[in-house]
Design an enzyme around this catalytic site. Structure first.
Site, PDB file in Angstrom:
ATOM      1  N   HIS A  66       0.828  -1.211   0.000  1.00 35.08           N
ATOM      2  CA  HIS A  66       0.000   0.000   0.000  1.00 35.08           C
ATOM      3  C   HIS A  66       0.863   1.262   0.000  1.00 35.08           C
ATOM      4  O   HIS A  66       0.410   2.308   0.445  1.00 35.08           O
ATOM      5  CB  HIS A  66      -0.908   0.009   1.229  1.00 35.08           C
ATOM      6  CG  HIS A  66      -1.873  -1.141   1.258  1.00 35.08           C
ATOM      7  ND1 HIS A  66      -1.677  -2.273   1.995  1.00 35.08           N
ATOM      8  CD2 HIS A  66      -3.031  -1.336   0.589  1.00 35.08           C
ATOM      9  CE1 HIS A  66      -2.689  -3.120   1.808  1.00 35.08           C
ATOM     10  NE2 HIS A  66      -3.529  -2.580   0.954  1.00 35.08           N
ATOM     11  N   HIS A  67       2.090   1.157  -0.505  1.00 37.71           N
ATOM     12  CA  HIS A  67       2.944   2.357  -0.470  1.00 37.71           C
ATOM     13  C   HIS A  67       2.376   3.455  -1.346  1.00 37.71           C
ATOM     14  O   HIS A  67       2.663   4.624  -1.153  1.00 37.71           O
ATOM     15  CB  HIS A  67       4.380   2.021  -0.902  1.00 37.71           C
ATOM     16  CG  HIS A  67       4.492   1.652  -2.354  1.00 37.71           C
ATOM     17  ND1 HIS A  67       4.028   0.468  -2.855  1.00 37.71           N
ATOM     18  CD2 HIS A  67       4.984   2.340  -3.414  1.00 37.71           C
ATOM     19  CE1 HIS A  67       4.253   0.447  -4.165  1.00 37.71           C
ATOM     20  NE2 HIS A  67       4.832   1.559  -4.520  1.00 37.71           N
ATOM     21  N   ASP A  96       6.880   3.153 -13.444  1.00 42.47           N
ATOM     22  CA  ASP A  96       6.481   4.426 -12.878  1.00 42.47           C
ATOM     23  C   ASP A  96       4.984   4.700 -13.034  1.00 42.47           C
ATOM     24  O   ASP A  96       4.580   5.774 -13.497  1.00 42.47           O
ATOM     25  CB  ASP A  96       7.322   5.549 -13.529  1.00 42.47           C
ATOM     26  CG  ASP A  96       7.384   6.781 -12.645  1.00 42.47           C
ATOM     27  OD1 ASP A  96       7.011   6.673 -11.467  1.00 42.47           O
ATOM     28  OD2 ASP A  96       7.781   7.856 -13.146  1.00 42.47           O
ATOM     29  N   LYS A 123      -3.658  -8.559  -6.520  1.00 38.21           N
ATOM     30  CA  LYS A 123      -4.144  -9.557  -7.490  1.00 38.21           C
ATOM     31  C   LYS A 123      -5.334 -10.264  -6.887  1.00 38.21           C
ATOM     32  O   LYS A 123      -5.399 -10.458  -5.667  1.00 38.21           O
ATOM     33  CB  LYS A 123      -3.042 -10.591  -7.786  1.00 38.21           C
ATOM     34  CG  LYS A 123      -3.242 -11.326  -9.077  1.00 38.21           C
ATOM     35  CD  LYS A 123      -2.903 -10.421 -10.225  1.00 38.21           C
ATOM     36  CE  LYS A 123      -2.613 -11.093 -11.509  1.00 38.21           C
ATOM     37  NZ  LYS A 123      -1.795 -10.242 -12.377  1.00 38.21           N
ATOM     38  N   LYS A 134      -3.384  -2.106  -7.429  1.00 36.45           N
ATOM     39  CA  LYS A 134      -3.856  -2.433  -8.777  1.00 36.45           C
ATOM     40  C   LYS A 134      -3.408  -3.827  -9.163  1.00 36.45           C
ATOM     41  O   LYS A 134      -2.301  -4.253  -8.845  1.00 36.45           O
ATOM     42  CB  LYS A 134      -3.240  -1.404  -9.744  1.00 36.45           C
ATOM     43  CG  LYS A 134      -3.754  -1.466 -11.146  1.00 36.45           C
ATOM     44  CD  LYS A 134      -4.949  -0.552 -11.362  1.00 36.45           C
ATOM     45  CE  LYS A 134      -5.574  -0.742 -12.725  1.00 36.45           C
ATOM     46  NZ  LYS A 134      -6.319  -1.999 -12.850  1.00 36.45           N
ATOM     47  N   LYS A 179       6.171  -4.325 -10.725  1.00 35.46           N
ATOM     48  CA  LYS A 179       5.893  -3.925 -12.113  1.00 35.46           C
ATOM     49  C   LYS A 179       5.488  -2.449 -12.189  1.00 35.46           C
ATOM     50  O   LYS A 179       6.023  -1.683 -12.982  1.00 35.46           O
ATOM     51  CB  LYS A 179       4.740  -4.812 -12.627  1.00 35.46           C
ATOM     52  CG  LYS A 179       4.466  -4.734 -14.097  1.00 35.46           C
ATOM     53  CD  LYS A 179       3.256  -5.594 -14.480  1.00 35.46           C
ATOM     54  CE  LYS A 179       3.429  -7.059 -14.149  1.00 35.46           C
ATOM     55  NZ  LYS A 179       2.317  -7.902 -14.687  1.00 35.46           N
ATOM     56  N   SER A 197      -4.113   0.370 -18.422  1.00 36.68           N
ATOM     57  CA  SER A 197      -5.122   0.442 -17.353  1.00 36.68           C
ATOM     58  C   SER A 197      -5.024   1.785 -16.627  1.00 36.68           C
ATOM     59  O   SER A 197      -6.034   2.393 -16.272  1.00 36.68           O
ATOM     60  CB  SER A 197      -4.892  -0.669 -16.326  1.00 36.68           C
ATOM     61  OG  SER A 197      -5.508  -1.864 -16.717  1.00 36.68           O
TER      62      SER A 197
HETATM   63  N1  GLU Z   1      -3.353  -8.610 -15.210  1.00 39.23           N
HETATM   64  C1  GLU Z   1      -2.445  -7.701 -15.829  1.00 39.23           C
HETATM   65  C2  GLU Z   1      -1.042  -7.872 -15.261  1.00 39.23           C
HETATM   66  O1  GLU Z   1      -0.696  -8.923 -14.760  1.00 39.23           O
HETATM   67  C3  GLU Z   1      -2.946  -6.260 -15.828  1.00 39.23           C
HETATM   68  C4  GLU Z   1      -3.227  -5.659 -14.487  1.00 39.23           C
HETATM   69  C5  GLU Z   1      -3.924  -4.297 -14.550  1.00 39.23           C
HETATM   70  O2  GLU Z   1      -4.191  -3.798 -15.621  1.00 39.23           O
HETATM   71  O3  GLU Z   1      -4.216  -3.780 -13.457  1.00 39.23           O
HETATM   72  O4  GLU Z   1      -0.210  -7.018 -15.371  1.00 39.23           O
END
Ligand code: GLU
Length: 470
Positions: free
Chosen positions: A63-64, A98, A105, A69, A93, A361
């Site tokens: 949660h930094h 950035d 997940k 996402k 990732k 996204s």
């Molecule tokens: N599921 C994708 C990933 O592993 C996209 C995640 C997203 O768009 O939040 O990067």
């Protein structure tokens, strides 16, 4: 296949890079741990009237930055360890490219092939409702997206469920990304991960030093590429590389592998699979029963773009490619990674290479929060400015441009062109940051360690800036 401890494997990659940073052990432990995980079981009524209990998770790794996402996976093989590992990869990732999010997940343990559409809809809506009611979803809290087994259809059901519960929130549509274009989605999201991989490979192939070390010429043109996976990711990266002049010498889907040293047209193979249900009978190439055959094909570049743990200690030494571009999350185990390092294979790690999905996204979320489509405000202004400039050039030079030439110069902005250029810029500049880390940090000599180094630095700095650690 031996059982894999996926979260521990991600931790091993983390530790390898953490040896080269200078933060207190407590801060590193905070970055590495998975902050929270919500596991729940819920009943679903099947079409035949029976009730099935379904297991589901949402893991929030870090949660930094908020919101956190990451996608939602529907698979009968998923377990808690996998969800935590995938959430951790999302943290790193997003930091590497950035994108200002923490990592998360979600997963639902179902085999979508055994369920009717209406059952999948019930599962999806119930899953979303559970997350909303426990504050594990919301545009400022946690924003899911598609992953393996889910797509725009599921994201539309999730957005609709969220709006039904929290419709009075002005930013409600930003609760999930990967939605259909007509329901708050963004142009280019469907192919974003594959397109991002294509930009990465094209950029890496311009790197004279890296290519020379692998005995390869520069440029994508003529490169022999094998792809495992013909889904959202594998198809798009194969098709874009093919259009750029690469030769696709092997492609696998779940039913098997097609190889053809003269090259395969990915769009033709996809049409064949859609019409017949598998790769068997595809004209031209040789067909093998196993999807793993693509991994060992005679090629320059291998793109594993299916599921995790495909490249392991037992098969890594048979890989013939000089470059491995990780399209899937976690396709290479640490044991296989060590074999590739020793053999001088260039591994472009998942945690950077497949970030195209979350990058677009991010653009979709920005669009939802700003309530305006990209390009809408500036399109006509830009077009007029370009035409005025050409008018001045014409009168100053006494020449007249043909309408074809004018059309080539004055190209109106569309949402898709803005999205693709943002994606290209983000992927390419991240590559150069990773390369720079590799060059400047003594002892770091592979892209994965350099990418994790960059990620740890950015996440740790965010904690420091928030005053969490002195
Ligand atoms: N599921 C994708 C990933 O592993 C996209 C995640 C997203 O768009 O939040 O990067």
């Amino acid at each position: 296949m031996p059982e894999r401890r996926f979260f521990a494997d991600v931790g091993r990659y983390f530790d390898r890079a953490a040896a080269f940073v200078n933060y207190p052990p407590g801060l590193l432990a905070q970055v590495r741990h998975c902050n929270s995980i919500y596991r729940f079981d819920f009943p679903v009524r099947r079409r035949d009237g029976n009730i099935e209990v379904v297991r589901a998770w949402r893991a929030e790794h870090s949660h930094h930055k908020l919101p956190v996402k990451g996608g939602i996976r529907y698979s009968p093989l998923v377990d808690e360890d996998e969800v935590m590992a995938l959430a951790a990869l999302m943290t790193y990732k997003c930091a590497i490219v950035d994108v200002p999010y923490g990592g998360a997940k979600g997963a639902v343990c179902i085999d979508t092939r055994q369920h009717a559409e209406e059952e999948i809809e019930r599962v999806t809506r119930r899953y979303a409702y559970e997350l909303i009611s426990k504050n594990f979803m919301g545009p400022a809290v946690d924003v899911p997206a598609p992953d393996l087994g889910t797509g725009a259809r599921e994201m539309a059901w999730i957005a609709d469920t969220y709006q039904a519960v929290r419709g009075d929130q002005i930013d409600a549509l930003g609760c999930v990304t990967g939605k259909p274009l007509s329901q708050g989605g963004i142009a280019g999201r469907g192919e974003a991960t594959g397109r991002g991989l294509f930009y990465v490979l094209r950029e890496v192939c311009t790197d004279t030093e890296e290519m020379a070390r692998r005995g390869l010429s520069t440029g994508l043109d003529g490169k022999r590429i094998a792809v495992q996976g013909l889904g959202k990711v594998g198809y798009w990266v194969a098709q874009l590389c093919y259009e750029a002049g690469a030769r696709i010498v092997a492609i696998a889907d779940i039913s098997g592998t097609v190889t053809d040293p003269r090259g395969i047209a990915p769009d033709a193979l996809r049409e064949h699979v859609a019409a017949t249900g598998g790769v068997a009978g595809f004209p031209g190439g040789a067909v093998h029963d196993s999807p793993a055959a693509a991994l060992e094909a005679d090629c320059d570049v291998l793109i594993p773009a299916a599921v995790e743990s495909q490249l392991r200690a037992d098969n890594a030494s048979r890989v013939q490619a000089r470059i491995v571009l990780e399209g899937a999350n976690g396709p290479t185990t640490p044991e296989a990674d060590a074999i590739f390092q020793a053999a001088g294979v260039l591994v472009i790690p998942d945690v950077y290479a497949n970030a195209g999905g979350v990058i677009v996204s991010y653009f979709e979320w920005l669009k939802n929060l700003s309530h305006v489509r990209f390009g809408r405000l500036e399109r006509r202004y830009q077009e007029r400015a370009d035409n005025r400039l050409l008018d001045v050039i014409e009168s100053a030079t006494g020449t007249t441009l043909s309408s074809d030439d004018r059309g080539r110069i004055v190209t109106p902005i569309s949402e898709l062109t803005v999205v693709n250029s943002g994606l290209e810029e983000t992927m390419i500049s991240a590559y150069h940051r990773i390369r720079e880390t590799m060059r400047t940090v003594n002892g770091v000599d592979d892209l994965r360690t350099a990418a994790f180094h960059l990620a740890i630095d950015r996440v740790a700095e965010a904690y420091v800036q928030r005053g969490v650690f002195p």
